[in-house]
Design a protein around this motif. Structure first.
Motif, PDB file in Angstrom:
ATOM      1  N   ALA A  95      14.289 -39.210  13.031  1.00 23.61           N
ATOM      2  CA  ALA A  95      13.835 -37.702  13.825  1.00 23.61           C
ATOM      3  C   ALA A  95      14.845 -36.922  14.343  1.00 23.61           C
ATOM      4  N   ALA A  96      16.239 -37.580  13.973  1.00 25.91           N
ATOM      5  CA  ALA A  96      17.442 -37.216  14.793  1.00 25.91           C
ATOM      6  C   ALA A  96      18.074 -36.397  13.375  1.00 25.91           C
ATOM      7  N   LEU A  97      17.867 -36.604  12.259  1.00 26.64           N
ATOM      8  CA  LEU A  97      17.552 -35.690  10.801  1.00 26.64           C
ATOM      9  C   LEU A  97      17.614 -35.062  10.770  1.00 26.64           C
ATOM     10  N   ALA A  98      16.044 -34.051  11.879  1.00 28.05           N
ATOM     11  CA  ALA A  98      15.337 -32.938  11.107  1.00 28.05           C
ATOM     12  C   ALA A  98      14.680 -33.075  10.399  1.00 28.05           C
ATOM     13  N   GLU A  99      15.354 -31.493   9.835  1.00 28.00           N
ATOM     14  CA  GLU A  99      14.913 -30.995   8.268  1.00 28.00           C
ATOM     15  C   GLU A  99      15.795 -31.894   7.165  1.00 28.00           C
ATOM     16  N   SER A 100      16.909 -32.623   7.525  1.00 32.00           N
ATOM     17  CA  SER A 100      17.511 -33.556   6.338  1.00 32.00           C
ATOM     18  C   SER A 100      16.191 -35.343   6.306  1.00 32.00           C
ATOM     19  N   ALA A 101      16.145 -35.165   7.076  1.00 31.03           N
ATOM     20  CA  ALA A 101      14.574 -36.596   7.230  1.00 31.03           C
ATOM     21  C   ALA A 101      14.022 -36.553   5.923  1.00 31.03           C
ATOM     22  N   ALA A 102      13.943 -38.020   4.922  1.00 36.08           N
ATOM     23  CA  ALA A 102      12.926 -38.324   4.084  1.00 36.08           C
ATOM     24  C   ALA A 102      11.770 -37.998   4.934  1.00 36.08           C
ATOM     25  N   ASP A 103      11.110 -37.126   3.519  1.00 40.84           N
ATOM     26  CA  ASP A 103       9.875 -37.176   3.960  1.00 40.84           C
ATOM     27  C   ASP A 103       9.032 -37.679   2.581  1.00 40.84           C
ATOM     28  N   PRO A 104       7.646 -39.043   2.484  1.00 43.51           N
ATOM     29  CA  PRO A 104       7.522 -39.003   1.533  1.00 43.51           C
ATOM     30  C   PRO A 104       6.342 -38.071   0.525  1.00 43.51           C
ATOM     31  N   ASP A 105       5.962 -37.449   1.369  1.00 41.94           N
ATOM     32  CA  ASP A 105       5.010 -36.126   1.027  1.00 41.94           C
ATOM     33  C   ASP A 105       5.971 -36.150   0.511  1.00 41.94           C
ATOM     34  N   LEU A 106       7.513 -35.418   0.236  1.00 43.93           N
ATOM     35  CA  LEU A 106       7.762 -34.725  -1.105  1.00 43.93           C
ATOM     36  C   LEU A 106       8.547 -35.275  -3.004  1.00 43.93           C
ATOM     37  N   THR A 107       8.012 -37.295  -2.641  1.00 38.99           N
ATOM     38  CA  THR A 107       8.067 -37.565  -3.567  1.00 38.99           C
ATOM     39  C   THR A 107       6.806 -38.338  -4.322  1.00 38.99           C
ATOM     40  N   ALA A 108       6.654 -37.083  -4.910  1.00 35.17           N
ATOM     41  CA  ALA A 108       5.754 -37.835  -6.377  1.00 35.17           C
ATOM     42  C   ALA A 108       5.185 -39.256  -6.590  1.00 35.17           C
ATOM     43  N   ASP A 109       6.609 -39.946  -6.924  1.00 31.67           N
ATOM     44  CA  ASP A 109       6.328 -41.487  -7.374  1.00 31.67           C
ATOM     45  C   ASP A 109       5.960 -42.310  -6.205  1.00 31.67           C
ATOM     46  N   HIS A 110       4.992 -42.520  -6.196  1.00 36.80           N
ATOM     47  CA  HIS A 110       4.177 -43.197  -5.075  1.00 36.80           C
ATOM     48  C   HIS A 110       4.900 -45.181  -5.431  1.00 36.80           C
ATOM     49  N   LEU A 111       5.434 -45.363  -6.516  1.00 33.27           N
ATOM     50  CA  LEU A 111       5.554 -46.440  -7.178  1.00 33.27           C
ATOM     51  C   LEU A 111       7.223 -46.494  -6.837  1.00 33.27           C
ATOM     52  N   ALA A 118      10.751 -43.405   2.312  1.00 34.46           N
ATOM     53  CA  ALA A 118      10.310 -42.695   3.098  1.00 34.46           C
ATOM     54  C   ALA A 118       9.310 -42.872   3.641  1.00 34.46           C
ATOM     55  N   LEU A 119       8.261 -43.644   3.379  1.00 32.56           N
ATOM     56  CA  LEU A 119       7.527 -43.975   3.936  1.00 32.56           C
ATOM     57  C   LEU A 119       7.901 -44.699   4.983  1.00 32.56           C
ATOM     58  N   ALA A 120       8.846 -45.881   4.730  1.00 31.23           N
ATOM     59  CA  ALA A 120       9.275 -46.607   6.377  1.00 31.23           C
ATOM     60  C   ALA A 120      10.239 -45.787   6.920  1.00 31.23           C
ATOM     61  N   GLY A 121      11.076 -44.795   7.192  1.00 33.86           N
ATOM     62  CA  GLY A 121      11.341 -43.985   7.630  1.00 33.86           C
ATOM     63  C   GLY A 121      10.518 -43.013   8.621  1.00 33.86           C
ATOM     64  N   ARG A 122       9.528 -42.845   7.848  1.00 35.00           N
ATOM     65  CA  ARG A 122       8.213 -42.138   8.553  1.00 35.00           C
ATOM     66  C   ARG A 122       7.605 -43.016  10.041  1.00 35.00           C
ATOM     67  N   LEU A 123       7.071 -44.413   9.385  1.00 35.47           N
ATOM     68  CA  LEU A 123       6.945 -45.356  10.541  1.00 35.47           C
ATOM     69  C   LEU A 123       7.977 -44.837  11.765  1.00 35.47           C
ATOM     70  N   VAL A 124       9.257 -45.612  11.249  1.00 33.76           N
ATOM     71  CA  VAL A 124      10.034 -45.182  12.562  1.00 33.76           C
ATOM     72  C   VAL A 124      10.228 -44.491  13.277  1.00 33.76           C
ATOM     73  N   ARG A 125       9.802 -43.284  12.613  1.00 34.34           N
ATOM     74  CA  ARG A 125       9.805 -42.037  13.461  1.00 34.34           C
ATOM     75  C   ARG A 125       8.516 -41.336  14.725  1.00 34.34           C
ATOM     76  N   GLU A 126       7.125 -41.530  14.405  1.00 32.26           N
ATOM     77  CA  GLU A 126       6.057 -41.803  14.379  1.00 32.26           C
ATOM     78  C   GLU A 126       5.905 -42.647  15.585  1.00 32.26           C
ATOM     79  N   VAL A 127       5.962 -44.566  15.392  1.00 29.02           N
ATOM     80  CA  VAL A 127       6.196 -45.554  16.045  1.00 29.02           C
ATOM     81  C   VAL A 127       6.592 -45.064  17.128  1.00 29.02           C
ATOM     82  N   GLY A 128       8.060 -44.464  16.697  1.00 22.43           N
ATOM     83  CA  GLY A 128       9.139 -44.629  17.394  1.00 22.43           C
ATOM     84  C   GLY A 128       9.027 -43.333  19.143  1.00 22.43           C
ATOM     85  N   SER A 129       8.109 -42.465  18.104  1.00 20.71           N
ATOM     86  CA  SER A 129       7.628 -41.142  19.717  1.00 20.71           C
ATOM     87  C   SER A 129       6.288 -41.321  19.371  1.00 20.71           C
TER      88      SER A 129
END
Length: 200
Positions: A95-111, A118-129
């Motif tokens: 969240a500190a990176l705002a628009e520059s933060a990785a977004d798993p929804d923008l990555t097509a290759d889920h493997l 990106a998933l790990a980043g979202r976890l930190v952002r959402e659980v922190g909030s």
């Protein structure tokens, strides 16, 4: 903004300015030193840093919520401020990176590894909030996590394990999912364990 996660053991930094302050090498060292409360005078003596320079860094850390006043000691006509870090350790939220933060929804290759990051980043952002809001309300955030290690004999075993785990998760989700309940995220991840580095 600084988020205390259940206890002062870990804090999630969401504010860009606070993140920049915490990542400064000198200030990062001061945060580590001030896990145990100390005065500026004692800290300057211990680290061999000029008092004026040290006070500047301490004021900056305190202004961004990374340090707090532990106590004030009266010594003659002088009041000595004893400071401590607001947590034992810190994590910088995407969240500190705002628009520059990785977004798993923008990555097509889920493997891919980048999708996992990106998933790990979202976890930190959402659980922190969520933890910040739960803490402000005096509540405990309902979470669970499983961390284990598995050694696969072959790539075929790894693939079979992934198939069976996927089937088990699909079955459990189908059994317990209800449209009228509260949504939860479930993230399952596996990756090769990094080799331990020998200290130089």
């Amino acid at each position: 903004m600084l988020t205390a996660v259940e206890t002062a053991d870990i804090a999630v930094i969401e504010d860009p300015a606070a993140a920049a302050v915490a990542l400064d090498p000198m200030r990062s060292r001061l945060l580590s030193e001030l896990v145990e409360p100390a005065s500026a005078g004692a800290l300057a003596l211990r680290l061999g840093i000029p008092r004026q320079k040290l006070n500047y860094h301490l004021r900056t850390l305190e202004a961004h919520g990374l340090l707090e006043l532990a106590e004030e000691r009266k010594r003659g006509g002088i009041t000595e401020r004893v400071l401590r870090a607001t947590a034992v350790s810190y994590v910088v939220s995407p969240a500190a990176l705002a628009e520059s933060a990785a977004d798993p929804d923008l990555t097509a290759d889920h493997l891919s590894a980048r999708y996992m990051v990106a998933l790990a980043g979202r976890l930190v952002r959402e659980v922190g909030s969520l933890a910040r809001r739960a803490g402000a309300a005096g509540k405990r955030l309902p979470t669970m996590a499983i961390d284990t290690e598995i050694v696969f004999r072959s790539p075929e075993d790894r693939a079979a394990f992934a198939d069976e785990l996927t089937a088990a998760v699909v079955e459990l989700v189908a059994r317990y999912h209800h449209d009228d309940g509260r949504p939860h995220r479930l993230v399952v991840a596996a990756y090769p364990k990094p080799k331990e580095q020998n200290p130089s």
